[in-house]
Design an enzyme around this catalytic site. Structure first.
Site, mmCIF file in Angstrom:
data_model
loop_
_atom_site.group_PDB
_atom_site.id
_atom_site.type_symbol
_atom_site.label_atom_id
_atom_site.label_comp_id
_atom_site.label_asym_id
_atom_site.label_seq_id
_atom_site.Cartn_x
_atom_site.Cartn_y
_atom_site.Cartn_z
ATOM 1 N N GLY A 78 4.609 -22.711 -25.627
ATOM 2 C CA GLY A 78 3.162 -23.151 -25.314
ATOM 3 C C GLY A 78 3.106 -24.002 -26.467
ATOM 4 N N ARG A 142 6.657 -23.032 -18.764
ATOM 5 C CA ARG A 142 7.964 -21.216 -19.562
ATOM 6 C C ARG A 142 8.865 -21.526 -18.603
ATOM 7 N NH1 ARG A 142 6.071 -19.326 -23.982
ATOM 8 N NH2 ARG A 142 3.380 -19.257 -23.960
ATOM 9 N N ASP A 172 12.096 -20.508 -30.096
ATOM 10 C CA ASP A 172 13.469 -19.828 -29.999
ATOM 11 C C ASP A 172 14.091 -19.815 -28.837
ATOM 12 O OD1 ASP A 172 11.860 -18.275 -29.606
ATOM 13 O OD2 ASP A 172 12.061 -16.726 -31.137
ATOM 14 N N ASP A 173 13.204 -19.024 -27.854
ATOM 15 C CA ASP A 173 14.286 -19.317 -26.857
ATOM 16 C C ASP A 173 14.944 -20.407 -26.462
ATOM 17 O OD1 ASP A 173 14.129 -16.353 -26.748
ATOM 18 O OD2 ASP A 173 11.958 -16.534 -25.908
ATOM 19 N N LYS A 199 9.770 -26.217 -32.087
ATOM 20 C CA LYS A 199 8.587 -26.288 -31.956
ATOM 21 C C LYS A 199 7.647 -24.603 -31.752
ATOM 22 C CE LYS A 199 6.587 -24.620 -28.807
ATOM 23 N NZ LYS A 199 6.900 -23.775 -27.164
ATOM 24 N N THR A 200 6.857 -24.253 -32.104
ATOM 25 C CA THR A 200 6.017 -23.284 -31.995
ATOM 26 C C THR A 200 5.027 -22.890 -33.483
ATOM 27 O OG1 THR A 200 5.733 -21.003 -31.461
ATOM 28 C CG2 THR A 200 7.690 -20.958 -33.047
ATOM 29 N N ASP A 202 3.611 -20.604 -33.359
ATOM 30 C CA ASP A 202 3.744 -18.997 -34.222
ATOM 31 C C ASP A 202 4.409 -19.019 -35.197
ATOM 32 O OD1 ASP A 202 2.903 -18.350 -31.821
ATOM 33 O OD2 ASP A 202 4.670 -17.116 -30.766
ATOM 34 N N LYS A 239 -25.166 -8.759 -42.092
ATOM 35 C CA LYS A 239 -25.356 -7.556 -41.041
ATOM 36 C C LYS A 239 -24.370 -7.402 -40.148
ATOM 37 C CE LYS A 239 -27.958 -10.700 -38.129
ATOM 38 N NZ LYS A 239 -28.729 -10.584 -37.606
ATOM 39 N N GLU A 308 -2.081 -10.868 -33.111
ATOM 40 C CA GLU A 308 -1.864 -10.453 -31.815
ATOM 41 C C GLU A 308 -0.893 -8.946 -31.538
ATOM 42 O OE1 GLU A 308 -1.793 -13.436 -27.791
ATOM 43 O OE2 GLU A 308 0.145 -13.787 -29.291
ATOM 44 N N ARG A 423 -4.568 -24.531 -30.588
ATOM 45 C CA ARG A 423 -3.059 -25.231 -30.019
ATOM 46 C C ARG A 423 -3.065 -26.557 -29.357
ATOM 47 N NH1 ARG A 423 -0.233 -20.382 -26.192
ATOM 48 N NH2 ARG A 423 -1.264 -22.541 -24.109
HETATM 49 P P1 FBP Z 1 6.018 -20.060 -27.589
HETATM 50 O O1 FBP Z 1 6.447 -18.893 -28.364
HETATM 51 O O2 FBP Z 1 5.531 -21.469 -26.484
HETATM 52 O O3 FBP Z 1 5.436 -21.154 -29.112
HETATM 53 O O4 FBP Z 1 4.080 -19.886 -27.588
HETATM 54 C C1 FBP Z 1 3.276 -19.345 -28.717
HETATM 55 C C2 FBP Z 1 1.804 -18.872 -28.083
HETATM 56 O O5 FBP Z 1 0.809 -19.484 -28.129
HETATM 57 C C3 FBP Z 1 2.055 -17.729 -28.242
HETATM 58 O O6 FBP Z 1 0.709 -17.310 -29.836
HETATM 59 C C4 FBP Z 1 1.584 -16.815 -27.613
HETATM 60 O O7 FBP Z 1 1.227 -15.003 -26.999
HETATM 61 C C5 FBP Z 1 1.112 -17.271 -26.225
HETATM 62 O O8 FBP Z 1 2.038 -18.445 -26.449
HETATM 63 C C6 FBP Z 1 0.630 -17.519 -25.136
HETATM 64 O O9 FBP Z 1 1.138 -17.908 -24.354
HETATM 65 P P2 FBP Z 1 0.494 -18.300 -23.022
HETATM 66 O O10 FBP Z 1 -0.625 -18.963 -23.078
HETATM 67 O O11 FBP Z 1 1.336 -18.921 -21.753
HETATM 68 O O12 FBP Z 1 0.210 -16.634 -21.714
#
Ligand code: FBP
Length: 548
Positions: A78, A142, A172-173, A199-200, A202, A239, A308, A423
């Protein structure tokens, strides 16, 4: 492409590097490292890259000119604000080592390496992307880089382009896969180093040795600006109840940071829900009681932040989802059945507990649980509109409270989902500096000749010139986890710690925030102005430093 005034102004910003990285550096080795858990298994799986020392860069009093190098770079997963600056820093770093060095970007993620799709990143390309958001310079994807034939296919193009080091910018992956690739290339003597960058948005790639992943700072600031704006509207119109879902996949770091920044009336933390073994109804009752208490004071408005991944952390929902996965995998004609037949089939075959949970769900959400499945046959929980699920159930609960004479108010919910809004935002000053330094530092790791390392900067709450640069062996962050039914070595994902300062600060204040209107309005990210406005790292990072 036409540039906005801000883009033009930011294009000339020169990120501030840590002092040690401003001249020639030398790598100083620390002690050999061990993985965080399962040491014997991981040592066996990574005989060539296990146990390497942490590295620290210091100024080199006797610099020499390095050899030119050809480097490959991949953006994986992402988007996260600052990715372009990692690449710009890497470019400047390898040019500093030798101006004949060249950088190649593989297109649309790891798939570009396997499919031999690439572009050379020259100075004129790089200059268009300095301090910009997005990953569009080479795109991201991905594709999982985990099989030997992918590694071999990748090696063909690396050899063809004379690339001797590959930088993988990912979560992480992706960094787990970077370590597996590093081990494989070392084992076969491929002559290609592999370096990772954290990077992320999250925020779940962090641990004892990694203080933060890039992108979390900017993304949470963007979401907090939006939440603050909503709260001001809320306060003005008095409201609506706003149910706001926030991205972040499993971990609740984003929701927690936004709560710390904006002080909403409610923020649910998934990790706490799991720890306390709460049901969906418990969460609904908690929110409904706050709505009722506020209504008693005439305040028929408020904000609720929802991470989420919440649904997967509610133990009963987790069981229901697991049972649905099995049942639907066994019933190949499920999709062709009429809706009432589908429901009857599920009610007859689910365990009693799961059937009760399933029956309690609003119809739309129950259907989403059975329809939206990924290629592995799993329910795509991120597509479930948790914000609507909760507000609908809160509405029902309020009707019961009203009948019992415990609620007398108006409940008008509105729904939001913030994720994509942040993002690809232009990186905050923190992320602009952090990302550039991560890329620049990766070039130094390449020059040091190492492989299987993560580019590392620490002391991140201090001004960027004081950050400490070095490298972390990726295997050091590994433990064994069950993935798709098999035990695999992976980087441990960091969930919100309920004994950590960020959560404890939030927990100490949330009742007050629930009752009153203690909203904070952070406003937009600023680049020009006083340090307290432009240069504050996230509260999560600041509070976590208290725990060190
Ligand atoms: P990464 O873990 O690859 O950095 O992705 C983060 C993220 O933005 C998550 O918060 C979200 O659940 C996911 O990507 C959504 O990914 P996509 O837009 O590919 O469905």
């Amino acid at each position: 492409m036409k540039k906005s005034a801000l883009q033009t102004a930011r294009a000339s910003y020169q990120p501030k590097l840590p002092v040690t990285l401003t001249g020639a550096v030398m790598a100083v080795e620390g002690k050999p490292t061990e993985s965080v858990a399962d040491r014997e298994e991981i040592k066996k799986l990574f005989p060539n890259t296990y146990g390497m020392p942490e590295l620290r860069f210091e100024k080199n009093p006797n610099p020499t000119v390095g050899k030119p190098v050809n480097i490959g770079v991949i953006l994986s997963g992402g988007q996260a604000p600052g990715g372009h600056n990692v690449i710009c820093g890497l470019f400047d770093g390898i040019k500093k080592i030798n101006k004949e060095s060249r950088l190649f970007g593989f297109l649309m993620g790891p798939g570009g390496l396997v499919d031999h799709k690439y572009v050379e990143l020259t100075a004129d390309v790089i200059d268009q992307y300095r301090n910009t958001g997005g990953f569009d310079i080479i795109g991201s994807g991905r594709t999982k880089l985990e099989k030997k034939d992918q590694f071999d296919k990748g090696l063909e193009i690396l050899k063809e382009l004379g690339i001797t080091a590959l930088v993988i910018i990912g979560g992480d992956d992706s960094n787990t896969n970077a370590a597996v690739l590093a081990e494989y290339y070392k084992e076969i003597g491929a002559g290609v180093q592999v370096i990772g960058c954290p990077k992320t948005i999250d925020g779940d790639l962090k641990n004892e040795v990694v203080e933060a992943s890039f992108g979390f700072d900017t993304a949470t600031k963007v979401y907090s600006e939006l939440i603050g704006n909503i709260q001001r509207d809320c306060f003005s119109a008095k409201k609506y109840w706003h149910f706001i879902k926030l991205m972040g996949r499993s971990a609740s770091h984003i929701a927690l940071e936004c709560a710390l920044q904006t002080q909403p009336n409610v923020c649910i933390i998934s990790e706490e829900v799991e720890e306390k073994n709460l049901t969906l109804q418990n969460v609904v009752d908690y929110i409904a009681d706050i709505v009722a208490a506020r209504a008693a004071k005439g305040d028929n408005f408020g904000t609720v932040l929802i991470p989420e991944g919440l649904i997967e952390f509610i133990p009963a929902m987790k069981n229901l989802i697991a049972e649905l996965n099995d049942l639907l995998a066994r019933k190949s004609d499920f999709a062709a059945m009429a809706r009432d037949e589908q429901r009857a089939y599920l009610m007859a075959n689910l365990s009693q507990n799961s059937a009760t949970v399933y029956a309690s769900l609003p119809e739309g959400v129950a259907r989403q649980l059975t329809l939206d499945r990924d290629p592995h046959g799993n329910v795509q929980v991120s597509l479930i509109e948790t914000e609507k699920l909760l507000s609908e159930m809160v509405g029902k609960r309020l009707a019961v409270l009203a009948e019992e004479g415990k609620y007398n108010g108006r409940f008008s919910p509105l729904h939001h989902f913030f994720g994509y809004e942040g993002r690809c935002a232009a990186p905050s000053k923190f992320d602009a500096d952090y990302c550039y330094a991560l890329g620049y530092n990766a070039a130094n790791l390449i020059a040091a000749g190492v492989t299987g390392y993560l580019s590392s900067l620490r002391n991140l709450t201090a001004p960027s010139v004081q950050w400490l640069a070095g490298g972390i062996p990726i295997t050091m962050m590994f433990n064994m986890e069950r993935r798709h039914g098999e035990m695999k070595p992976v980087i441990q994902k960091a969930l919100v710690r309920l004994d950590g300062s960020p959560f404890l600060k939030f927990a100490a204040k949330r009742d007050k925030w629930a009752r009153g209107a203690e909203y904070v309005f952070p406003g937009p990210i600023q680049y020009f102005g006083p340090a307290e406005v432009c240069d504050q790292p996230t509260l999560t990072l600041q509070y976590e430093h208290l725990d060190k």
